[in-house]
Design an enzyme around this catalytic site. Structure first.
Site, short mmCIF file in Angstrom:
data_model
loop_
_atom_site.label_atom_id
_atom_site.label_comp_id
_atom_site.label_asym_id
_atom_site.label_seq_id
_atom_site.Cartn_x
_atom_site.Cartn_y
_atom_site.Cartn_z
N HIS A 244 -5.71 -5.38 -4.75
CA HIS A 244 -6.65 -4.96 -5.79
C HIS A 244 -8.07 -4.85 -5.23
O HIS A 244 -8.50 -5.69 -4.44
CB HIS A 244 -6.69 -5.99 -6.92
CG HIS A 244 -5.49 -6.04 -7.79
ND1 HIS A 244 -4.26 -6.48 -7.34
CD2 HIS A 244 -5.32 -5.71 -9.10
CE1 HIS A 244 -3.39 -6.43 -8.34
NE2 HIS A 244 -4.01 -5.96 -9.42
N ASN B 242 -5.40 -10.66 2.61
CA ASN B 242 -5.41 -10.59 1.14
C ASN B 242 -5.23 -11.96 0.51
O ASN B 242 -5.91 -12.31 -0.45
CB ASN B 242 -4.31 -9.64 0.67
CG ASN B 242 -4.32 -9.44 -0.84
OD1 ASN B 242 -5.35 -9.47 -1.49
ND2 ASN B 242 -3.14 -9.24 -1.40
#
Length: 294
Positions: A115, A145
């Protein structure tokens, strides 16, 4: 008309068009002004999209967002912490098929669906569902991430809670002549950045992180970030605010991604947790069924 003057006019026109498109949801931008693409190469085939709690500028060239923009507040973060995570990735139907990423592009790619505007920032279930649009997703190194990037995201939320309000622009960098791609042409960023502006102090700065395993990151001023990315992330700010980097929250002391996701320990008892998880699974199944029908 000279070639130099013509090229300058083309750049100004492209920049003005990009800025105009970004104005469609001004409440999400510092001073009501969206980021400006100062690198003309980035302006090709871009589409500005507004969502409930964030905005993105999507590129049909990279098939990823170039940036997301959010306005985080103490109240929005408090609301977001009560929303159970519900992973439902989906293609963005507002984008033409030839410009958007597909779900199958990420299958067995070796990358996370990362995201730009984090799901954990979303103050409502509907806003969180929108954050799983592939228009808000980039191929992201899994270790990065789930490690340093997750800590930067949590540090940003804690900053918003302490200071009451922060404007955030999160984006990608594609550096070098030979870029990796997954699926049918989704480009893999070489770096990601997260820029913060504190309206209470007028200060701003940005994290810059390689899209690779490890915990390396740099702190940049907005002027330095503009040089690296070709994006003026907060055009409404004064030259002085752009020239010096604020002291950013140390992500080493931030929370970890898995720890911030709601689980059974955050509710009064396991029955309450089980009920919430059952309803989450039911909502996800209903949405999937509706997509298959319509």
């Amino acid at each position: 008309m000279s070639g130099l003057r013509f090229a300058t006019l083309v750049l100004l026109a492209a920049t003005a068009a990009t800025t105009a498109k970004a104005q469609t949801c001004p409440a999400l931008f510092a001073g009501g002004q969206g980021p400006v693409l100062v690198n003309a190469k980035l302006t090709d085939r871009t589409t500005a999209l507004c969502f409930e709690a964030f905005a993105v500028l999507h590129s049909g060239v990279t098939r990823t967002p170039l940036y997301s923009a959010e306005h985080l507040t103490r109240e929005s973060i408090a609301a977001a912490r009560t929303v159970a995570r519900d992973d439902t990735f989906h293609e963005e139907t507002r984008l033409p098929p030839e410009a958007r990423a597909r779900l199958e592009d990420y299958v067995r790619s070796g990358f996370d669906r990362g995201h730009l505007a984090p799901a954990a920032d979303m103050p409502t279930l509907s806003a969180q569902a929108e954050s799983f649009s592939l228009a808000n997703i980039v191929p992201q190194d899994r270790a990065m991430n789930r490690g340093i990037w997750s800590d930067i995201e949590e540090s940003t939320r804690r900053f918003a809670t302490r200071h009451g309000s922060v404007y955030v622009v999160t984006g990608v960098v594609f550096e070098g002549e030979s870029l990796r791609e997954i699926g049918a042409g989704v480009l893999v960023p070489t770096q990601l950045y997260k820029a913060l502006y504190d309206p209470a102090t007028g200060q701003a700065g940005a994290y810059l992180v390689p899209n690779a395993a490890g915990r390396e990151w740099k702190s940049l001023s907005l002027d330095e970030l503009r040089t690296v990315t070709g994006v003026d992330v907060f055009p409404a700010l004064s030259p002085a605010a752009k020239a010096s980097a604020m002291t950013l929250p140390n992500p080493q002391s931030g929370g970890h991604g898995e720890a911030r996701r709601p689980d059974g320990s955050q509710y009064q008892g396991w029955r309450d947790w089980l009920w919430r998880e059952t309803m989450r699974a039911l909502r996800k199944a209903v949405r999937q069924l509706l997509r298959e029908i319509f």
